[in-house]
Design a protein around this motif. Structure first.
Motif, mmCIF file in Angstrom:
data_model
loop_
_atom_site.group_PDB
_atom_site.id
_atom_site.type_symbol
_atom_site.label_atom_id
_atom_site.label_comp_id
_atom_site.label_asym_id
_atom_site.label_seq_id
_atom_site.Cartn_x
_atom_site.Cartn_y
_atom_site.Cartn_z
ATOM 1 N N GLU A 26 52.206 -4.455 62.048
ATOM 2 C CA GLU A 26 52.575 -4.546 63.582
ATOM 3 C C GLU A 26 51.506 -3.530 64.517
ATOM 4 N N SER A 27 51.233 -2.486 63.880
ATOM 5 C CA SER A 27 50.408 -1.547 64.929
ATOM 6 C C SER A 27 49.009 -2.158 64.987
ATOM 7 N N MET A 28 48.359 -2.873 63.930
ATOM 8 C CA MET A 28 46.992 -3.065 64.364
ATOM 9 C C MET A 28 47.093 -4.391 65.096
ATOM 10 N N SER A 29 47.934 -5.262 64.808
ATOM 11 C CA SER A 29 48.197 -6.459 65.491
ATOM 12 C C SER A 29 48.163 -6.390 66.993
ATOM 13 N N SER A 30 49.243 -5.314 67.448
ATOM 14 C CA SER A 30 49.154 -5.112 68.704
ATOM 15 C C SER A 30 48.190 -4.393 69.497
ATOM 16 N N ARG A 31 47.254 -3.934 68.870
ATOM 17 C CA ARG A 31 45.847 -3.533 69.420
ATOM 18 C C ARG A 31 44.695 -4.489 69.216
ATOM 19 N N GLY A 32 45.299 -5.653 68.964
ATOM 20 C CA GLY A 32 44.291 -6.704 68.800
ATOM 21 C C GLY A 32 43.283 -6.755 67.678
ATOM 22 N N LEU A 33 43.324 -6.153 66.708
ATOM 23 C CA LEU A 33 42.857 -5.933 65.237
ATOM 24 C C LEU A 33 43.150 -7.210 64.458
ATOM 25 N N ASP A 34 42.272 -8.094 64.125
ATOM 26 C CA ASP A 34 42.481 -9.144 63.200
ATOM 27 C C ASP A 34 42.586 -8.623 61.781
ATOM 28 N N VAL A 35 43.940 -8.757 61.140
ATOM 29 C CA VAL A 35 44.106 -7.958 59.891
ATOM 30 C C VAL A 35 44.854 -8.754 58.886
ATOM 31 N N LYS A 36 44.326 -8.871 57.778
ATOM 32 C CA LYS A 36 45.024 -9.604 56.440
ATOM 33 C C LYS A 36 45.496 -8.396 55.438
ATOM 34 N N LEU A 37 46.838 -8.628 55.318
ATOM 35 C CA LEU A 37 47.342 -7.544 54.493
ATOM 36 C C LEU A 37 47.497 -8.115 53.167
ATOM 37 N N ILE A 38 46.928 -7.440 52.027
ATOM 38 C CA ILE A 38 47.099 -7.840 50.789
ATOM 39 C C ILE A 38 47.980 -6.625 50.052
ATOM 40 N N ARG A 39 49.133 -7.198 49.330
ATOM 41 C CA ARG A 39 49.952 -6.337 48.634
ATOM 42 C C ARG A 39 49.346 -6.349 47.115
ATOM 43 N N PRO A 72 49.527 5.782 63.050
ATOM 44 C CA PRO A 72 48.795 5.971 64.112
ATOM 45 C C PRO A 72 47.377 6.525 64.012
ATOM 46 N N SER A 73 47.287 7.750 63.318
ATOM 47 C CA SER A 73 46.265 8.484 63.708
ATOM 48 C C SER A 73 45.011 7.791 62.681
ATOM 49 N N ILE A 74 45.326 6.922 61.776
ATOM 50 C CA ILE A 74 44.542 6.158 60.851
ATOM 51 C C ILE A 74 43.863 5.145 61.781
ATOM 52 N N ILE A 75 44.726 4.347 62.575
ATOM 53 C CA ILE A 75 44.313 3.167 63.188
ATOM 54 C C ILE A 75 43.563 3.881 64.351
#
Length: 520
Positions: A26-39, A72-75
């Motif tokens: 949610e946080s990375m997408s809201s900042r416009g970062l193109d993310v793929k989550l792998i569990r 947040p700090s990691i992002i």
């Protein structure tokens, strides 16, 4: 596209990995970062869980252990890094995951894929050399498969350490139109979690190993007897089995070979004694989990009276590795008659708990002090118990013993399933000895008198010793009681309960001579 990895195993989920994964996306997408989550599955470094991994230029960089408030700090630092993840300044930044000392010092064979990808993705498994062992097994006859296993020196990793190849040979040589492969996944020993970790992080390896076993002995049906307290493993295994059927690695005519193997999961009965192979078979048949008298051995008359291979998760997983890499490569690890690697599970009062896979021959001190970094409490280590609740308590004078089945047997101790539980100098070893007897009282199937009655009397005698009631005579009585249990019990439940009791008496005798708990 940024690939981020957040584990989905039981340990990570208990520490909030689901919530962290959702917040990251949610946080990375809201900042416009193109993310793929792998569990992915866990790498077994539980002291760092939840462990966030981010892929950059083919390497994986870690942050951990993280909480929701760290996201947040990691992002922020990821955005400021301008796509350079090698020089990040953050208190939770771990650098390249493969270089973390805890992981880098291991020799991973069985757990080489653990944590690398989505454990339910069959394509990822194949890309990481998965099913190569099965492919080889499909191309040779049954006897050659068994010969590979015998030559590897692989012994059962469930605790008894019986040579796996000899067990397979017995089932192969026993006539029978129907034979079975049974996986003992009823992992109940204290301080153990390696079976669970493999099933949750690399389930296809178990599926592959069981299929190879079926081909080796002429069995077309397999069952995974899974501990009922493992719902995450249950879900992952069922998903993986379904995918293996779809891809042609299970079912009829496996990979157009003309050979069949069917596999399903059965939930355990919630009893520790069902980890004993004959009690497990009784439970699997729908009966009460009671120990069978041997002979006949399960390899000759096992499930439903048919020849049956009963191995635990790690043994069957290692069999896939043996066929993939070759028996000579596998037996190059280890010492003496203990070949290959041991999955050590470090738990209890320890600073850095987790799974450590090492070639046999490392010492207990190396595992606890180098990998574990001592106790979580910061106090001196007093005792180490290896091999579950039936394992001996080892004092410091024995910590330099190599991890070798014969070396531990010489101490009247055992490696067992590889579980290591650490106690600091506040531990009351008389109380631990009493717990061993009480555990036997609760978990005994009740079939044999030495176990059922002996453990009950054992609790009473220890209570009298600690209370200084006729202490000398009760000490003699306790030793005689241990002799009766060890020599007269039907299985290891009663036969090995004396191990922790005798070791506590021998090495921590002072704890048995006081009226109350030692004053620290």
């Amino acid at each position: 596209m940024i690939n981020i990895f957040v584990p989905q195993d039981t340990t990570s989920l208990a520490l909030g990995s689901d919530e962290i994964a959702s917040l990251l996306i949610e946080s990375m997408s809201s900042r416009g970062l193109d993310v793929k989550l792998i569990r992915n599955g866990s790498r077994g470094m539980f002291w760092l869980e939840p462990l966030l991994e981010i892929e950059f230029e083919g390497d994986r960089f870690g942050f951990g252990p993280i909480t929701m408030s760290d996201v947040p700090s990691i992002i922020d630092v990821l955005e400021d890094s301008h796509s350079d993840l090698k020089n990040i300044a953050h208190p939770l930044f771990l650098g390249r995951v493969e270089n973390i000392e805890y992981l880098a010092k291991q020799q991973r064979l069985t757990f080489k894929r653990s944590g690398l990808s989505d454990p339910t993705c069959i394509n990822s498994y194949q890309s990481l050399a998965g099913f190569k062992g099965l492919t080889k097994a499909l191309s040779i006859d049954s006897q050659l498969i068994v010969d590979e296993l015998k030559n590897s020196g692989l012994r059962g990793r469930g605790g008894a350490a019986f040579p796996a190849g000899i067990k397979w040979q017995t089932v192969l040589d026993t006539p029978g139109e129907q034979k079975y492969i049974v996986c003992n996944a009823d992992e109940g020993d204290s301080g153990t979690f390696a079976d669970r970790l493999l099933m949750e992080s690399d389930p296809y390896q178990l599926i592959e190993g069981m299929t190879i076993a079926g081909l080796a002995v002429g069995a077309n049906q397999g069952y995974i007897y899974l501990r009922s307290e493992y719902p995450v493993a249950h879900k992952i295994l069922n998903h993986a089995i379904k995918e293996a059927y779809k891809a042609g690695f299970l079912g009829e005519n496996i990979r157009d070979s003309g050979k069949d193997f069917f596999l399903e999961v059965r939930l355990g009965a919630g009893a520790y004694i069902c980890g004993e192979e004959t009690s497990l078979l009784e439970s699997l048949e729908g009966k009460r989990g009671m120990v069978r008298t041997k002979p006949p051995l399960p390899a000759i008359e096992g499930l439903f009276g048919k020849p049956t291979v009963v191995n635990n998760v790690l043994t069957l997983g290692a069999a896939a590795t043996v066929l993939e890499k070759g028996s000579d490569a596998y037996k190059n690890f280890g010492m003496g008659r203990s070949r290959g690697t041991l999955a050590v599970q470090l738990a209890g009062n320890v600073k850095r708990g987790g799974l450590i896979e090492l070639a046999f021959g490392a010492t207990l001190r190396e595992v606890v002090e180098t990998f574990g970094e001592g106790t979580f409490s910061g106090r001196p280590i007093r005792a180490i118990q290896m091999g579950g609740p039936l394992g001996a308590f080892l004092p410091e004078s024995q910590w330099d013993t190599p991890l070798d089945y014969e070396a531990f047997a010489a101490l009247k101790a055992m490696i067992g399933h590889g579980g290591v539980v650490v106690f600091d100098d506040k531990a009351d070893m008389a109380a631990q000895a009493r717990f061993a007897m009480e555990f036997c009282v609760i978990e005994s199937c009740g079939k044999c008198t030495p176990c059922r009655i002996g453990s009950t009397r054992g609790v009473e005698v220890i209570d009298r010793i600690v209370a200084n009631e006729d202490r000398d005579n009760n000490l003699i009585l306790l030793h005689e009681l241990c002799d009766t249990m060890e020599l007269g019990s039907l299985c290891a439940m009663g036969g090995m309960t004396p191990f922790p009791v005798r070791s506590a008496l021998t090495h921590f005798e002072e704890d048995f001579g006081l009226n109350s708990r030692r004053d620290h």
